[in-house]
Scaffold this motif. Structure first.
Motif, PDB file in Angstrom:
ATOM      1  N   ALA A   1       0.745  -1.314  -0.173  1.00 19.97           N
ATOM      2  CA  ALA A   1       0.159   0.043  -0.005  1.00 19.97           C
ATOM      3  C   ALA A   1       0.874   1.444  -0.028  1.00 19.97           C
ATOM      4  O   ALA A   1       0.615   2.183  -0.804  1.00 19.97           O
ATOM      5  CB  ALA A   1      -1.036   0.101   1.283  1.00 19.97           C
ATOM      6  N   ALA A   2       1.910   1.249   0.840  1.00 23.83           N
ATOM      7  CA  ALA A   2       2.877   2.251   0.790  1.00 23.83           C
ATOM      8  C   ALA A   2       3.702   2.782  -0.258  1.00 23.83           C
ATOM      9  O   ALA A   2       3.811   3.716  -0.718  1.00 23.83           O
ATOM     10  CB  ALA A   2       3.781   2.312   2.031  1.00 23.83           C
ATOM     11  N   LYS A   3       3.942   1.574  -1.022  1.00 21.62           N
ATOM     12  CA  LYS A   3       4.402   1.776  -2.426  1.00 21.62           C
ATOM     13  C   LYS A   3       3.630   2.544  -3.398  1.00 21.62           C
ATOM     14  O   LYS A   3       4.228   3.482  -4.316  1.00 21.62           O
ATOM     15  CB  LYS A   3       4.918   0.385  -2.888  1.00 21.62           C
ATOM     16  N   HIS A   4       2.481   2.450  -3.071  1.00 25.41           N
ATOM     17  CA  HIS A   4       1.542   3.274  -4.034  1.00 25.41           C
ATOM     18  C   HIS A   4       0.891   4.827  -3.367  1.00 25.41           C
ATOM     19  O   HIS A   4       0.559   5.414  -4.208  1.00 25.41           O
ATOM     20  CB  HIS A   4       0.274   2.424  -4.359  1.00 25.41           C
ATOM     21  N   LEU A   5       1.315   4.706  -2.263  1.00 23.96           N
ATOM     22  CA  LEU A   5       0.727   5.978  -1.355  1.00 23.96           C
ATOM     23  C   LEU A   5       1.552   6.904  -0.780  1.00 23.96           C
ATOM     24  O   LEU A   5       1.115   7.947  -0.536  1.00 23.96           O
ATOM     25  CB  LEU A   5      -0.511   5.600  -0.523  1.00 23.96           C
ATOM     26  N   ALA A   6       2.869   6.320  -0.414  1.00 25.75           N
ATOM     27  CA  ALA A   6       3.747   7.135   0.524  1.00 25.75           C
ATOM     28  C   ALA A   6       4.500   8.349  -0.361  1.00 25.75           C
ATOM     29  O   ALA A   6       4.460   7.933  -1.510  1.00 25.75           O
ATOM     30  CB  ALA A   6       4.736   6.077   1.142  1.00 25.75           C
ATOM     31  N   PRO A   7       4.895   9.241   0.124  1.00 28.86           N
ATOM     32  CA  PRO A   7       5.825  10.250  -0.575  1.00 28.86           C
ATOM     33  C   PRO A   7       6.875   9.426  -1.402  1.00 28.86           C
ATOM     34  O   PRO A   7       7.535   8.659  -0.754  1.00 28.86           O
ATOM     35  CB  PRO A   7       5.959  11.374   0.300  1.00 28.86           C
TER      36      PRO A   7
ATOM     37  N   GLY B   1      12.049   0.702   0.177  1.00 29.42           N
ATOM     38  CA  GLY B   1      13.369   1.272   0.498  1.00 29.42           C
ATOM     39  C   GLY B   1      13.861   2.124   1.667  1.00 29.42           C
ATOM     40  O   GLY B   1      14.374   2.903   1.682  1.00 29.42           O
ATOM     41  N   ILE B   2      12.674   1.654   2.806  1.00 27.14           N
ATOM     42  CA  ILE B   2      13.045   2.519   3.979  1.00 27.14           C
ATOM     43  C   ILE B   2      14.396   2.045   4.588  1.00 27.14           C
ATOM     44  O   ILE B   2      14.587   0.913   4.587  1.00 27.14           O
ATOM     45  CB  ILE B   2      12.022   2.175   4.876  1.00 27.14           C
ATOM     46  N   ASP B   3      15.330   3.129   4.919  1.00 27.43           N
ATOM     47  CA  ASP B   3      16.554   2.842   5.570  1.00 27.43           C
ATOM     48  C   ASP B   3      16.595   3.077   7.279  1.00 27.43           C
ATOM     49  O   ASP B   3      17.606   2.686   7.795  1.00 27.43           O
ATOM     50  CB  ASP B   3      17.471   3.630   4.963  1.00 27.43           C
TER      51      ASP B   3
END
Lengths: 359, 359
Positions: A139-145, A172-174
Motif C-alpha cells: 500500500a505504501a509503495k502506491h501511497l507514500a511520498p 526502500g526505507i532505511d
C-alpha cells in the motif's frame, strides 16, 4: 494455479492419497522462511498480493464472520476466485500476552472449488505477520511520498519487526524510529532488527518517534478507542499505515486526522465496521486500494497530501499468502501429510470403510 | 466443559505445549468409534445434542456461510456458547462420486473463547455422518408416531447405514426398507447392515419402499429440485425425515406434502434458504425443533398427523459432536498433536523465535 501435489501413489494402504492433506506446521513455516529468505519472501508476497488486488473483481468477497467475547474476537475469513477457495481462522485477544500467549494466532485452509476437497492446511500466525507487513508495504509503495526513507513504528509488539523489514525490502526505507508504551518492547524490537541493514532509533515518546518520519505505522494491540496519534502530531505529506485499529471499538487515530487524510481501504463494508473509519459517517468517502493498484484511481497526487491506509486485513490477502505457501512448500518439501479426509474405495461406502477398519 | 488436556509439559523443546493442538485423524476417529461402539456412540451423540438443543438460547447462531460453484458448495458453520467456539468446514459436491471422491467431506475445530486458541482439529466426514444420523433419530424420538418400528430409506448412499443404525439405537426401529435409483447402492447398504440386528428389505421402487413405513427418510444427493416423494405416496400418521434437501435448488419432496405436514426445523433463517421449505412462502409456519425438545411447544399431537423434520444441519450439531469427540479422544488417547500455533517464549517476540529457528 496448479493444485496437483506430489502425493504418494494411491495403493491399498490406509489412508489413501486422497485422504492426505499437506500441512505446513509452525516448524515447517520457519524452515520455509529461512530457505527463501525473509526479505525475498516479503517481496514475493507483495507481488502475489499485487497480482490478486489487480484482479480484485474475480474474487467472492464477504466481510469476515466474527465471534466476540469480553476478551477478544475469533474470526473466519473466507474467499474464492471460482477455482480455489481459502479461509483463515484468526483470533485477537489483547489480554493473552499477560498469560504468556500470543495476541493473534491463525491457521488457514485452501480447497479445490471443483471438488470441495481441502488441499492445504497451514499455520498462519507467522504467515499473517508476514502478509500483513507485505500488504502494508505494498500500500505504501502506491501511497507514500516519493523518496520516503524514514518510518516511525508506534507499537513494538509481535508485528513490528515484520513491518520494518517489509518497508525496507519493498519501499526502500532505511531508518525506523521505534516507540512503545512498554520500553521493553522497544528494546526487543531494536535488538531483533540489529544486523538487518536498518538504522534503528529507539524513542522516548510517540512525539519523538514521528520526528522526520515520512511514514507512520501504528500497530498497537489494546482493544479500546485509543488515540495513539493526536491531530497536531501529523503534518502534511505523511503516509499513515494504521494497522492496529481492526475491530469494533478498537481504533488508534484521532478523528481529526481522518478528516484531513485521503483514506484508502481494503473492503469498505468490512473496514467501515472494523477500521479507523468506524469513527466517521458511514458515507465518508474512501478509495478502495485495489482500484489504485489496478490503475483505475489515483493514489497520492500531491506532496502535501496526508494518505492513510486504514488496514484491517482482508481474506484475499490470506488467500494470496496461502497459495504462495502451498507452491513453495511443495517445491521445498516443507510439509507433512494429514489423514484428514475419509476416502473409502467406493465413495458411497463410508460405513463399509468404518466397519472394515474395526476388523 | 473442561478444555484442559494432558499435553506434554512445557520445556525448552520446540514446539512447546502451547503450540500443540490435538488432531483426530480419520484413522483415529475410526478407532474411537470402534472403541465406544457405533450404536453407543450414536446414542451418546443424541444425548449431547438433546442437552444442547435444550440450551439453544445460550448459543450464538448464524446461517452458515456458503461458497457456491457449478459443481457444489463449500460451507463454514460457526457457533459458540460463550465459553467454547466451534466451526465446521464442509463441502457438498454431488458429481464427486463419479471421480471416486466423497460427495461430502468435512473437518472441524474447537477453540477456547477466552484465549482464541484452537483446542481441537478433527476429521468430520465420518463424524458428520454420525451426528446427522443421531440428529435425525433424536428429532424422530420427539415427532414419530409411537411404536414406530419400520423405516423406509430412499437414497442408499454414504449416509444411509448411519441413519438405519441411529434409528435402531435411539428410536427402536427394527425394519428398514431400502430403495435407490442405483440398485448397487441398495445392495451395498443391505450388505453393510447385515448382522446389525435389523430386518432389511431391499425394494424395487420408492413406492414399494414406503409400504407400511412409519418413518420415511429421504437422503439423496442430486443437486436439483427433485421429487423423491410425490403427494399421493405419503399417508396420514407418517413422520418424514428429509435429510437430502439441504441447499438452494436441492429439494426432495413434492410441495403438496409440505402443505399437509407439520414442519419442524433447526434454525429457520438457514432452513428457509436451504431446506424443503424453500418451496414455500417465507412466512409459512414452522416449529423450531429446540422448542419441542425443551418442552415449550408440542411435537406430534395426533396419530393422523404428518410430521416433517426438514433437516439441513446446523452448527450447534457439529459443536456438540466436536465437544463429545474431544472428551472421548483425550480419554482414549486417540489423537495426535499438531504444531499449529506459534508459541514464542515472549509472546511479543514472534520475530525473535523465527530468526533463532534459522541459526
Amino acid at each position: 494455479m496448479n493444485l496437483a501435489l506430489p502425493l504418494p501413489a494411491a495403493d491399498q494402504a490406509v489412508p489413501s492419497a486422497k485422504a492426505l492433506i499437506p500441512f505446513v506446521s509452525v516448524a515447517n513455516m520457519m524452515r520455509l522462511v529461512h530457505r527463501i529468505g525473509i526479505e525475498v519472501m516479503l517481496r514475493d508476497l507483495a507481488e502475489v498480493l499485487e497480482g490478486n488486488f489487480r484482479r480484485w473483481e474475480s474474487f467472492d468477497k464477504t466481510a469476515r464472520i466474527p465471534a466476540h467475547s469480553a476478551e477478544g474476537v475469533i474470526e473466519l475469513m473466507p474467499t474464492s476466485d471460482g477455482e480455489v477457495y481459502g479461509f483463515k481462522y484468526v483470533n485477537g485477544h489483547p489480554r493473552n500476552m499477560r498469560a504468556g500467549l500470543q495476541t493473534v494466532t491463525a491457521f488457514g485452509v485452501l480447497a479445490d472449488m471443483h471438488t470441495g476437497y481441502p488441499v492445504l492446511l497451514s499455520e498462519m500466525t507467522l504467515l499473517t505477520a508476514l502478509r500483513t507487513a507485505a500488504m502494508s508495504a505494498l500500500a505504501a509503495k502506491h501511497l507514500a511520498p516519493k523518496g520516503a526513507s524514514t518510518m516511525a513504528i508506534i507499537g513494538n509488539g509481535a508485528q513490528s519487526e515484520f513491518q520494518a523489514l517489509a518497508f525496507k525490502a519493498i519501499c526502500g526505507i532505511d531508518t525506523v524510529r521505534l516507540w512503545d508504551l512498554d520500553s521493553a518492547a522497544t528494546e526487543k524490537c531494536a535488538r531483533n532488527l540489529r544486523g538487518h541493514g536498518l538504522t534503528i532509533v529507539p524513542c522516548a515518546s510517540a512525539e519523538e518517534a514521528i520526528l522526520g518520519a515520512h511514514i507512520v505505522t501504528t500497530v498497537t494491540a489494546d482493544k479500546r478507542l485509543a488515540t495513539i496519534l493526536t491531530d497536531n502530531m501529523i503534518g502534511s505529506g505523511v503516509h499513515i499505515n494504521a494497522v492496529g485499529g481492526d475491530s469494533p471499538g478498537k481504533t488508534e487515530l484521532a478523528r481529526e486526522i481522518l478528516l484531513r487524510a485521503d483514506i484508502f481501504v481494503e473492503f469498505p463494508p468490512q473496514t467501515r465496521i472494523e477500521g479507523e473509519i468506524q469513527q466517521l459517517d458511514p458515507d465518508h468517502p474512501v478509495t478502495e486500494l485495489w482500484e489504485v493498484i489496478a490503475g483505475r484511481r489515483a493514489g497520492r497526487t500531491v506532496d502535501s497530501q496526508i494518505t492513510l491506509f486504514d488496514s484491517v486485513g482482508f481474506a484475499i490477502e490470506d488467500f494470496s499468502a496461502l497459495t504462495y505457501v502451498l507452491a513453495k512448500a511443495v517445491e521445498a518439501g516443507t510439509y507433512d501429510l494429514l489423514d484428514m479426509v475419509a476416502d473409502p474405495d467406493d465413495p458411497r461406502d463410508l460405513f463399509g470403510m468404518l466397519i472394515r477398519a474395526g476388523v
